[in-house]
Design an enzyme around this catalytic site. Structure first.
Site, PDB file in Angstrom:
ATOM      1  N   CYS C  86       0.837  -1.137   0.115  1.00  0.00           N
ATOM      2  CA  CYS C  86      -0.004  -0.019   0.165  1.00  0.00           C
ATOM      3  C   CYS C  86       0.815   1.254   0.096  1.00  0.00           C
ATOM      4  O   CYS C  86       1.475   1.545  -1.038  1.00  0.00           O
ATOM      5  CB  CYS C  86      -0.950   0.068   1.205  1.00  0.00           C
ATOM      6  SG  CYS C  86      -2.203   1.143   1.178  1.00  0.00           S
ATOM      7  N   HIS C 200      -3.606  -5.547   1.617  1.00  0.00           N
ATOM      8  CA  HIS C 200      -2.881  -5.713   2.816  1.00  0.00           C
ATOM      9  C   HIS C 200      -2.849  -7.047   3.066  1.00  0.00           C
ATOM     10  O   HIS C 200      -3.646  -7.631   3.783  1.00  0.00           O
ATOM     11  CB  HIS C 200      -3.345  -4.978   3.708  1.00  0.00           C
ATOM     12  CG  HIS C 200      -3.291  -3.412   3.547  1.00  0.00           C
ATOM     13  ND1 HIS C 200      -2.393  -2.753   4.230  1.00  0.00           N
ATOM     14  CD2 HIS C 200      -3.929  -2.456   2.992  1.00  0.00           C
ATOM     15  CE1 HIS C 200      -2.454  -1.611   4.113  1.00  0.00           C
ATOM     16  NE2 HIS C 200      -3.199  -1.275   3.083  1.00  0.00           N
ATOM     17  N   GLU C 202      -1.233  -8.679   5.365  1.00  0.00           N
ATOM     18  CA  GLU C 202      -0.891  -8.700   6.886  1.00  0.00           C
ATOM     19  C   GLU C 202      -2.170  -8.888   7.607  1.00  0.00           C
ATOM     20  O   GLU C 202      -2.100  -9.386   8.682  1.00  0.00           O
ATOM     21  CB  GLU C 202       0.005  -7.698   7.366  1.00  0.00           C
ATOM     22  CG  GLU C 202      -0.387  -6.441   7.542  1.00  0.00           C
ATOM     23  CD  GLU C 202      -0.625  -5.482   6.255  1.00  0.00           C
ATOM     24  OE1 GLU C 202      -0.842  -5.831   5.082  1.00  0.00           O
ATOM     25  OE2 GLU C 202      -1.070  -4.274   6.392  1.00  0.00           O
TER      26      GLU C 202
END
Lengths: 92, 747, 228
Positions: C86, C200, C202
């Site tokens: 990002c 994302h 994560e």
């Protein structure tokens, strides 16, 4: 000596400008018909020290190339003036 | 300026001016008067609400910190604690929606990390007029402002609520709640302990933002001049807010911090006097040491500035350099501006001269308190006498059309357009995302989960403030319970009109007493919150609007339960009795154009039993999905569960004749759209149906199987009479798209 | 393999990245401070999401001049692994480690939602365990993800790693959340050791958060490093 500059950063021609498109349609809906194109850019005002105009212009161009504009999507132009010592940006 | 003009300019009455003269034993100077004016404003002093707020229960086995600090704190077990609070930013948002909402979020974040906690979630409760014209502009600006601050700061916005009612057209409500995690031993309080300790001002430099801003705006009525006060609205900087968080937490880890306080309304004047007053100390500060953004600021401006992203730190002796070094590393200012004293006086110096000398307690504890006159509002005679049962009942053939009308309504349609603009995932804790009854967050490294919901139906409170207050608490608790969490404590934001009107005071007292009663029965103490009065524009008062931020705990995060159906074939069970409750409903407003009658009847004991049952059933692993039945009634609740279902479970068939009824005869409109509280829609696997019904009998709760989850079609029948029978997708499109169309003006 | 996560002022996903590498991947990980000069011997650098320097001027424009970025550039040139997520992707673009630039989302709004992306190549450090055409469900959360590049420049300097697609893997306008050119969601340099993407991974690497598709990126990096 003190120099004052206005840098105008705009999206390159051909790069889609969603903000400009939205502004255009907002103007239309407010009754401003016939607005053919809106492009939104940004204005950066700065004041800095440089010994002479030549040097000032060189430094300003470097600032634009290096940080203020992204050459992939943006173009820039600027106006440079000798400023008054001790004033604010004095550009408004 | 005459003396009268001087006290009026800072919002004091003549009696209040006399009171501060008595407390000082002399005439206050200009700066002192300004400090009194702000600290004794309604916003800062709670002078009108205090006597009633005492009725709210604030103690409980988990409460580590009740009202009176930067935020409340509850125990999560072992060494962990949860810090949380809700606050309003209504008046700034009415003037400048983007910055008003953004700084509201910034302020509540600072309240939470001032306590030493790491913020883990934000929720927002919003009210606007019907979404057209200016209200649409306000909606767009407020949502963008909340998103801008929270997204950039990196705290997920996990939930909230929004209502559109004409009563909020001139005065929107923006209430922001924040939760944070902290270890017990790391909790810091806003106390200036230890005479001699250095006092640091850290964060952003001080500018002329919001002098007389938040506090005075929020302590007066709104009028046409409000626009001209626009320059007094603060501007937020979420980037700097995030740096402030990191630096404060790093400073906390050194063990050098004695006390921390946010600088919000009334700026330095408030932070210094509050921290000193809580600790029973005084403080000397030197304004020459305050870093400023602009030249030529007066002592008055420096003391009362509401510049954002600043904190006041009280540090152990000798710790100032280490702490300042941490802030410098994060690119932030940190200046020793004074020290704690033992004489109880706030002494302000500028250019070596004392420019203000006021007892800290005089500014905080000695503020006047008022028992304002109250009177039952006249409108209630008319609204109470409205008898919905005299309206013609719904014709079954009309059900589909009316259902669409409700699904497209501002108060019932999907809120996805809003929460998609918020980062609801950062932090990697979001187990139940926005769009269910409550948000659920995990606690990394523990089995524990935290559920949180904000609720408050202003229309109910308008029609019966006492009942409405109780309903707000009950619904917030129910939303948490259906998610699998036991409600444990709440924070509240009480939004009302002008308290100098006896009718508003009556509403306020009634709402607070209704909430207090519900809190007692449901066992959920209040750990703090905020009162926002003067929500009135040109004589138009908002609905009395208490907003409840309820926190619940799950012992095991695996029990987190969402509202969406899980699989075709699961049985649908309704808990709780349904009555002929049309008063105050969305249906009544939308279809009959009436805001009237009495809000639905709430039996708190029954509510408690229904929630207990739900929790026990979830804990026993019986429950696949659970959804609170509230605005829009049973029909809307069932549809929401279908719209948010897992793939292959986007439909249902129910027989409304099976709904357990409080009255012998239930009206059709009440069956579908009545808003009887204390009801929950559950789904269970077929083999668990009997166990659930048995459990319900044990808890003395009415429960009945209504039908089952299907794949893609919605069928609502009454015996053999089919009322609604159509593809889910068509209804879902109406529900999902409505708010985006309205908000973006593409309807 | 040792992971390092760069912390710029205004980063806000660094803790989430740390958590996944540490608690899920069980690999050694440390933070790298933006003002530091070296990478302290890490093998894989993650530039996390967030709003470095407030995204003021342009996302990533100021962060690319942080002192540590020189070390990251040298690391990349040596074949070291770099993942930009990002805002980290935006920084890689501004730094010229990947071609192109980001414009504001077509909607002009911040968008937070799950999207599907199609893996276009398994020939990168972070997709080595994927198969081309594989569909991943990952969350996005950004306001400036509308990728733009000169097509020749793009082809000469990078390969497309991820494209926004629908649940069936079709790259169609309806599945493009931000107006990104050719549905581009992620890129790699030609060597495949530097990858940037808008989604994302994560926050999508553990079942209790609703999905684990994000884990494959980091697991790929681990395997790539072992087999190198």
């Amino acid at each position: 000596m003190r120099w004052e500059a206005r840098v105008l950063v705009r999206l390159k021609a051909g790069v889609l400008d969603p903000q400009g498109a939205a502004t255009r349609s907002a103007l239309e809906s407010l009754g401003f018909s016939g607005v053919e194109e809106v492009r939104v850019g940004k204005l950066v005002e700065l004041a800095f020290q440089a010994p002479n105009r030549e040097e000032a212009e060189l430094r300003l161009a470097q600032m634009c190339h290096k940080l203020l504009a992204n050459p992939v999507i943006e173009v820039f132009e600027y106006a440079l003036d000798a400023g008054r010592e001790g004033s604010g940006c004095g550009l408004a | 300026m005459s003396k009268q003009a001087a006290w009026e300019a800072v919002g004091l009455t003549e009696e209040e001016y006399e009171r501060c003269r008595r407390l000082l034993g002399r005439e206050p100077n200009h700066l002192e008067l300004g400090m009194f004016g702000l600290m004794w404003s309604e916003h800062c002093s709670y002078k009108t609400s205090k006597v009633h707020l005492r009725k709210l229960p604030t103690a409980g086995p988990r409460v580590l910190q009740g009202p009176g600090e930067n935020a409340g704190v509850i125990d999560l077990g072992e060494d962990l604690a949860l810090v949380f609070k809700i606050e309003s930013h209504n008046h700034p948002s009415a003037i400048e929606p983007f910055q008003g909402a953004a700084t509201g979020v910034g302020g509540i974040l600072r309240d939470v990390f001032a306590m030493g906690a790491y913020p883990i979630a934000i929720l927002d409760s919003l009210r606007f007029g019907e979404p057209d014209g200016r209200s649409r502009y306000l909606l767009g600006g407020v949502v963008a402002g909340i998103g801008w601050y929270g997204n950039c700061f990196g705290c997920p916005t996990v939930g909230g609520e929004v209502y559109f009612e004409p009563a909020y057209a001139g005065n929107p409500l923006v209430n922001a709640m924040c939760l944070g995690l902290v270890r017990h031993e790391e909790i810091i309080r806003g106390r200036a302990e230890g005479p001699g300790n250095p006092v640091l001002l850290v964060g952003a430099p001080t500018g002329r933002d919001g002098i007389h801003g938040a506090s005075l705006l929020a302590s007066r009525e709104f009028d046409e001049q409000a626009e001209e006060r626009r320059p007094s609205v603060q501007v937020g900087d979420p980037f700097r807010g995030k740096l402030l968080l990191e630096a404060c937490l790093e400073a906390r880890a050194t063990g050098l911090l004695v006390g921390v306080n946010d600088l919000g309304a009334a700026g330095l004047a408030s932070a210094c006097s509050e921290t000193a007053s809580r600790a029973g100390t005084g403080m000397e500060i030197d304004l020459d040491r305050v870093s400023r953004r602009e030249p030529g600021m007066s002592a008055y401006e420096v003391m009362l500035s509401e510049s954002q992203e600043r904190m006041l730190l009280v540090v152990k002796p000798g710790g100032e350099d280490v702490v300042a070094g941490i802030f410098a590393r994060w690119g932030l200012e940190a200046a020793v501006i004074g020290r704690v004293t033992s004489d109880g006086i706030i002494r302000v110096r500028e250019a070596g001269k004392v420019v203000a000398e006021v007892p800290a307690r005089a500014l905080t504890g000695e503020a006047p308190t008022y028992m304002r006159p109250e009177h039952e509002p006249a409108y209630l005679t008319a609204t109470r006498s409205f008898a919905p049962e005299r309206l013609p009942d719904l014709e079954p053939a009309e059900s589909g059309r009316i259902l669409r009308q409700l699904l497209a309504a501002g108060n019932l349609s999907s809120r996805e357009w809003i929460w998609r603009q918020y980062d609801h995932l950062v932090g990697a804790n979001t187990v139940l995302r926005p769009g269910s009854d409550a948000a659920v967050l995990r606690v990394k490294g523990r089995p524990l989960g935290i559920a949180v919901s904000v609720d408050g139906n202003g229309r109910y409170c308008y029609l019966d403030p006492r009942q409405g207050g109780a309903l707000a608490v009950a619904e917030a608790a129910r939303n948490v319970a259906v998610s699998g969490a036991r409600p444990v404590a709440l924070t509240n934001c009480l939004n009302f009109g002008n308290p100098e009107r006896p009718e508003i005071m009556w509403q306020f007292r009634e709402v607070v007493e209704g909430m207090a009663e519900a809190c007692q029965v449901l066992g959920t103490p209040v750990t703090g919150g905020n009162v926002s009065f003067y929500n009135e524009t040109l004589g138009e008062n908002i609905y009395p609007t208490p907003v409840v931020g309820m926190v619940g705990l799950l012992e095991d995060i695996a029990l987190a339960t969402a509202q969406g159906f899980r699989a075709a074939g699961d049985h649908i069970v309704l808990l709780g009795l349904t009555g002929n409750d049309l008063g105050g409903s969305e249906y009544l407003k939308l279809v009959h154009g009436v805001v009237g009658g009495l809000p639905p009847h709430l039996d708190l004991e029954e509510e408690r039993r229904v929630q207990e049952l739900c929790l026990e059933a979830i804990g026993a692993g019986l429950i696949r999905s659970a959804h609170d039945c509230s605005d829009g009634g049973l029909a809307v609740a069932l549809l929401e569960s279908a719209f948010t279902a897992a793939p292959g479970a986007h439909g249902f068939e129910v027989d409304l004749a099976c709904v357990p009824a409080r009255k012998a005869v239930l009206r059709r409109d009440c069956l579908l759209f009545g808003e009887t509280p204390s009801r929950i829609v559950l789904t269970v696997r077929p083999q668990h149906l009997e166990a659930l019904l048995k459990l319900a009998r044990r808890h003395r709760v009415a429960a009945s199987r209504l039908g089952e989850v299907r794949q893609a079609r919605v069928t609502m029948r009454h015996g053999d009479d089919f009322w609604v029978d159509e593809p889910t997708a068509e209804l879902e499109a109406v529900w999902r798209g409505a708010l985006a169309c309205t908000a973006e003006g593409t309807a | 393999m040792r992971f390092g996560i760069v912390v710029f002022p205004g980063s806000n996903c660094e803790r989430d990245c740390y958590h996944v590498v540490d608690a899920v991947l069980d690999s050694p990980v440390r933070y790298l401070w933006h003002a530091d000069a070296d990478l302290s011997g890490v093998d894989c650098v993650i530039l996390p999401g967030g709003f470095s320097y407030g995204d003021y001027l342009r996302p990533g424009a100021i962060a690319r001049f942080a002192r540590i970025m020189r070390a990251v550039e040298e690391h990349a040139a040596r074949g070291g692994l770099v993942l930009g997520i990002c805002n980290g992707f935006q920084i890689l673009l501004e730094a010229g480690l990947l071609p192109g630039a980001m414009l504001r989302n077509r909607s002009l709004k911040f968008q937070c939602q799950d999207v599907f992306v199609r893996v276009e190549t398994a020939d990168t450090a972070f997709t080595s365990m994927c198969r081309p055409g594989q569909i991943l469900r990952l969350p996005i959360k950004h306001g400036d993800g509308n990728y733009h590049a000169d097509p020749r420049d793009l082809a000469a300097r990078a390969k497309v790693v991820f494209r926004y697609c629908d649940a069936d893997g079709r790259v169609v306008p309806e599945a493009n959340p931000n107006g990104s050119m050719d549905g581009i969601a992620g890129l790699a340099n030609l060597a495949g050791n530097v990858v940037g993407l808008m989604p994302h991974p994560e926050v999508c690497a553990e079942p209790e958060l609703g999905g684990t598709d994000g884990l494959v990126l980091l697991a790929s990096a681990l395997r790539y490093w072992e087999e190198r």
